[in-house]
Write an enzyme that holds these catalytic residues in place. Structure first.
Site, PDB file in Angstrom:
ATOM      1  N   CYS A  55       0.844  -1.195   0.000  1.00 60.92           N
ATOM      2  CA  CYS A  55       0.000   0.000   0.000  1.00 60.92           C
ATOM      3  C   CYS A  55       0.875   1.240   0.000  1.00 60.92           C
ATOM      4  CB  CYS A  55      -0.863  -0.012   1.258  1.00 60.92           C
ATOM      5  SG  CYS A  55      -1.680  -1.584   1.517  1.00 60.92           S
TER       6      CYS A  55
ATOM      7  N   ARG B 192       1.244   1.947  -6.225  1.00 63.67           N
ATOM      8  CA  ARG B 192       1.464   0.866  -5.246  1.00 63.67           C
ATOM      9  C   ARG B 192       0.170   0.118  -4.931  1.00 63.67           C
ATOM     10  NH1 ARG B 192       6.234   1.399  -2.300  1.00 63.67           N
ATOM     11  NH2 ARG B 192       5.355   0.288  -0.533  1.00 63.67           N
TER      12      ARG B 192
ATOM     13  N   TRP C 120      -3.772  -1.735  -1.142  1.00 60.74           N
ATOM     14  CA  TRP C 120      -3.668  -2.904  -2.014  1.00 60.74           C
ATOM     15  C   TRP C 120      -4.061  -4.078  -1.133  1.00 60.74           C
ATOM     16  CZ3 TRP C 120      -3.018  -3.621  -7.078  1.00 60.74           C
ATOM     17  CH2 TRP C 120      -2.696  -4.890  -7.522  1.00 60.74           C
TER      18      TRP C 120
ATOM     19  N   ASN D 170       0.948  -0.260   6.221  1.00 62.57           N
ATOM     20  CA  ASN D 170       1.318  -1.043   5.038  1.00 62.57           C
ATOM     21  C   ASN D 170       2.061  -2.263   5.550  1.00 62.57           C
ATOM     22  OD1 ASN D 170       2.034  -2.007   2.542  1.00 62.57           O
ATOM     23  ND2 ASN D 170       3.815  -0.664   2.327  1.00 62.57           N
ATOM     24  N   GLY D 171       1.631  -3.462   5.118  1.00 63.82           N
ATOM     25  CA  GLY D 171       2.290  -4.694   5.559  1.00 63.82           C
ATOM     26  C   GLY D 171       1.237  -5.691   6.035  1.00 63.82           C
TER      27      GLY D 171
ATOM     28  N   GLU E  85       8.702 -20.348 -19.473  1.00 63.08           N
ATOM     29  CA  GLU E  85       8.598 -18.979 -18.954  1.00 63.08           C
ATOM     30  C   GLU E  85       9.797 -18.151 -19.396  1.00 63.08           C
ATOM     31  OE1 GLU E  85       6.416 -17.193 -17.912  1.00 63.08           O
ATOM     32  OE2 GLU E  85       7.444 -15.526 -16.927  1.00 63.08           O
TER      33      GLU E  85
ATOM     34  N   LYS F 150       9.562 -14.750 -21.667  1.00 64.02           N
ATOM     35  CA  LYS F 150      10.157 -13.473 -21.256  1.00 64.02           C
ATOM     36  C   LYS F 150      11.007 -12.916 -22.391  1.00 64.02           C
ATOM     37  CE  LYS F 150       8.163 -12.522 -18.535  1.00 64.02           C
ATOM     38  NZ  LYS F 150       7.101 -13.444 -18.326  1.00 64.02           N
TER      39      LYS F 150
ATOM     40  N   GLU G 167       8.900 -11.780 -25.405  1.00 63.77           N
ATOM     41  CA  GLU G 167       8.068 -10.597 -25.104  1.00 63.77           C
ATOM     42  C   GLU G 167       8.861  -9.299 -25.192  1.00 63.77           C
ATOM     43  OE1 GLU G 167       4.786 -10.619 -21.965  1.00 63.77           O
ATOM     44  OE2 GLU G 167       6.263 -12.035 -21.183  1.00 63.77           O
TER      45      GLU G 167
ATOM     46  N   HIS H  80      13.905 -35.614 -30.414  1.00 61.28           N
ATOM     47  CA  HIS H  80      12.784 -36.040 -31.270  1.00 61.28           C
ATOM     48  C   HIS H  80      12.461 -34.978 -32.326  1.00 61.28           C
ATOM     49  CE1 HIS H  80      12.153 -39.475 -28.678  1.00 61.28           C
ATOM     50  NE2 HIS H  80      12.283 -38.658 -27.655  1.00 61.28           N
TER      51      HIS H  80
ATOM     52  N   LYS I   6      -0.868  -5.240 -20.695  1.00 56.82           N
ATOM     53  CA  LYS I   6      -0.655  -5.867 -19.388  1.00 56.82           C
ATOM     54  C   LYS I   6      -1.772  -6.857 -19.072  1.00 56.82           C
ATOM     55  CE  LYS I   6       1.278  -6.854 -15.588  1.00 56.82           C
ATOM     56  NZ  LYS I   6       2.413  -7.811 -15.690  1.00 56.82           N
TER      57      LYS I   6
HETATM   58  C1  AGP Z   1       3.424 -12.548 -19.212  1.00 52.12           C
HETATM   59  O1  AGP Z   1       4.672 -11.903 -19.136  1.00 52.12           O
HETATM   60  C2  AGP Z   1       2.473 -11.820 -20.133  1.00 52.12           C
HETATM   61  N1  AGP Z   1       2.277 -10.506 -19.708  1.00 52.12           N
HETATM   62  C3  AGP Z   1       1.202 -12.625 -20.383  1.00 52.12           C
HETATM   63  O2  AGP Z   1       1.567 -13.893 -20.860  1.00 52.12           O
HETATM   64  C4  AGP Z   1       0.284 -12.811 -19.158  1.00 52.12           C
HETATM   65  O3  AGP Z   1       0.862 -13.731 -18.268  1.00 52.12           O
HETATM   66  C5  AGP Z   1      -1.046 -13.399 -19.661  1.00 52.12           C
HETATM   67  O4  AGP Z   1      -1.636 -12.450 -20.517  1.00 52.12           O
HETATM   68  C6  AGP Z   1      -2.011 -13.740 -18.534  1.00 52.12           C
HETATM   69  O5  AGP Z   1      -2.314 -12.583 -17.794  1.00 52.12           O
HETATM   70  P1  AGP Z   1      -3.014 -12.764 -16.363  1.00 52.12           P
HETATM   71  O6  AGP Z   1      -2.048 -13.480 -15.492  1.00 52.12           O
HETATM   72  O7  AGP Z   1      -3.295 -11.357 -15.892  1.00 52.12           O
HETATM   73  O8  AGP Z   1      -4.267 -13.561 -16.564  1.00 52.12           O
END
Ligand code: AGP
Length: 604
Positions: A2, A27, A75, A99-100, A480, A484, A487, A503, A599
């Site tokens: 927060c 935050r 938050w 906050n915490g 993952e 990264k 992206e 394979h 996002k």
């Molecule tokens: C991950 O780095 C991306 N931003 C994307 O794959 C994200 O994880 C995906 O869109 C799912 O989003 P969410 O976790 O908010 O559901």
């Protein structure tokens, strides 16, 4: 995570508090509130949602002349984002912002209720102000009552408290959550969770250390360390660049969020671990009655944490587990059985595909659980039960700390269900809990490691693609790591099971094919090593990540020796996050807002 502000001085206290909260809205913004004390009279305002709602509520309220005030933007970690749960929380004649997480709030609350105290909110924070007022009746001064209260709290906190009994004073305490105090030549005193709100107001700031507590009045700043020794404030000049201040001096929010993982995972664990059990206040153990299978459903990075979870659910809880990509699951007319617990995972809680699968599961009559980072989001409001990851706002589009806290929650949940199903000995469970306590330390970024990755990244700016390879839980980590990189660097990368390379994909092996090989010491090391040697024999360029020296790689990033594969998992997670970050930086990309991405994907 927060945002907290405080002010003591002659200016328009309301405006100063609201301006400060605006700088901290990144935050958290489930709700916000202020309390101003002037001439022994309190004015208190709260609003749910974004700060603009609080501004609307306070538009006719102004303060001039001397006043003290505190403010908070929330938050949620305990209790829904409602006006009642918004801070500041009130006793009879005092207000507090925090906050915490107060880990022992349940015991304190129970004792206060036994004394007849009536609680208005579901939060852990409210116990602070009632405990203070209980001590105010016992101790000689407000400061002694405050000191006693702080000594009775366990957990993480940054606290500001104001009370009519000392109406020209702000009491503060800091332990585990950030807070600082700022001063200027006009004898004003400013408090905040970070320095951004103080830029342009304070000239010098003192960053509190863990254990610091004390009070600020018109003519004194009294700081005491945890051994109750009074200490001199250590003031330093404040930075002047607001945006870099919000990034706390990091180049990108993503970088900051990678460095924050240690603290936010500590928050994720707070109040949920005891010596021999996992505790989820938000879950009723009976919720799992009749459940014989867990189906996890998500997108993107959240899908990767779900895949990681599936290994732990079957290994530790001995429960059947399947994992679905939401956009696929929605349209394949899946069979859904009522003894299946349907779990959706989402940082935002708004991803359209994942949300639709949650609706499908509910329609089919399954029990549903959401693991989410945003309270009051659509999925949180819809699911039967919710576990919050407590990562704080994640601003980088490329998810990092959300993934880390999701995996942490799933590790805990697999042990929680193992205990319910009696599939793990108490000794092993206690050891797993001991390992979990090691996660925050294992994700701390060291300068040495970061520098090494920064230097190494210059070799990986071209080529015809990357393979990230791993076995078991290191396969979802490979996925993952590849995501990264894709992206934020826009280079092509694939995550692949190490054992699958022969394979087909090994046909791609040549010096221009970069393989990032995850080689955990404590899980199938020899198997993974021979897969890497197969690639090395065909001249693929290999970067090995391991605790054990590996001489058949072109590059080698060494992680610390540790005793369990899951601690290796978290260490390697940080490495692949930093590697993608530094490659992207060298390519001159917008790390925080990569092209074509959003996002939260709230459309199909
Ligand atoms: C991950 O780095 C991306 N931003 C994307 O794959 C994200 O994880 C995906 O869109 C799912 O989003 P969410 O976790 O908010 O559901």
């Amino acid at each position: 995570m927060c945002g907290i502000v405080g002010y003591l001085g002659e200016k328009n206290t309301k405006e100063i508090l609201l301006d400060g909260l605006k700088e901290l809205e990144y935050r958290g913004y489930d709700s916000a509130g202020i309390a101003v004390l002037q001439n022994k009279t309190f004015s208190n305002y709260k609003a749910v949602g974004k700060l603009i709602n609080l501004e609307e509520k306070t538009k006719d309220f102004t303060t001039k002349d001397f006043a003290v005030g505190i403010g908070h933007t929330r938050w949620a970690t305990h209790g829904k984002p409602t006006e009642l749960n918004a801070h500041p929380h009130v006793g009879e004649n005092s207000y507090v912002v925090h906050n915490g997480i107060i880990e022992n709030y349940v015991e304190l609350k129970r004792s206060l209720e036994a004394d007849g105290v009536k609680f208005l909110s579901q939060t852990d924070t409210e116990v602070i102000v009632h405990q203070f007022e209980k001590n105010l009746k016992i101790e000689k001064t407000a400061f002694e009552a405050f000191s006693k209260t702080i000594s009775e709290l366990e957990g993480a906190y940054a606290i500001l408290l104001v009370t009519k009994s000392e109406d020209a004073t702000i009491f503060f305490a800091k332990h585990g959550s950030p807070m600082l105090v700022g001063i200027n030549q006009e004898n004003e005193k400013y408090f905040a969770s970070s320095d951004t709100p103080l830029i342009g107001h304070a000239k010098e700031v003192n960053y509190f250390e863990d254990g610091d507590y004390g009070f600020v009045s018109n003519d004194e700043i009294a700081i005491f360390s945890k051994d109750a020794k009074k200490q001199k404030p250590v003031f330093q000049a404040i930075s002047t660049n607001r945006l870099s201040a919000q990034k706390d001096g990091y180049r990108f929010f993503m970088e900051k969020e990678i460095y924050e993982q240690s603290d936010v995972i500590a928050d994720t664990l707070l109040g949920r671990l005891s010596e021999d059990a996992i505790h989820f206040d938000e879950l009723d153990p009976a919720f799992f009655d009749g459940i014989n299978e867990i189906k996890l459903c998500a997108c993107g990075t959240s899908y990767h944490s779900a895949l990681t979870a599936s290994y732990m659910f079957e290994r530790y809880a001995k429960i059947r587990c399947s994992v679905e990509i939401a956009s696929e699951f929605r349209y394949r007319e899946p069979l859904m059985c009522k003894d299946t617990l349907f779990v959706v995972i989402s940082q935002s809680g708004e991803t359209a595909d994942t949300l639709e699968t949650l609706k499908m599961a509910k329609k089919a009559g399954l029990k549903t659980l959401v693991v989410c980072n945003v309270d009051n989001s659509s999925m949180v409001r819809l699911a039967d039960a919710c576990i919050l990851t407590r990562a704080g706002i994640e601003k980088g589009v490329a998810s990092t700390k959300a993934f880390a806290t999701q995996v942490t929650v799933f590790w805990m949940l697999s042990l929680y269900i193992a205990k319910l199903r009696d599939t793990m000995t108490s000794k092993k469970l206690a050891h797993q809990i001991f390992l979990l306590r090691g996660v925050p330390g294992s994700v701390k970024v060291t300068d040495t490691m970061h520098e090494r990755i920064k230097r190494l990244s210059k070799r990986y700016l071209h080529g015809h693609g990357f393979f990230f390879i791993g076995r078991d839980v290191f396969f979802p980590l490979a996925l993952e790591g590849a995501l990264k990189l894709k992206e934020i660097s826009y280079l092509h990368a694939e995550g692949y099971p190490s054992g699958e390379m022969k394979h087909g994909p090994i046909a791609l092996a040549d010096p221009e094919l970069f393989t990032i090989a995850l080689l955990p010491q404590h899980l199938l090391y020899e198997k993974s090593k021979s897969n890497v040697e197969e690639l090395s024999a065909r001249d693929s360029t290999i970067c090995a990540i391991s605790a054990i020296e590996f001489d058949k790689a072109d590059d080698f990033i060494q992680i610390n020796q540790c005793e369990d594969y899951m601690l290796e998992f978290f260490q390697m997670m940080v490495v692949v996050q930093l590697l993608s970050l530094e490659i992207s930086v060298r390519l001159g990309n917008d790390v925080d807002m990569p092209r074509n991405l959003a996002k939260s994907v709230t459309v199909e």
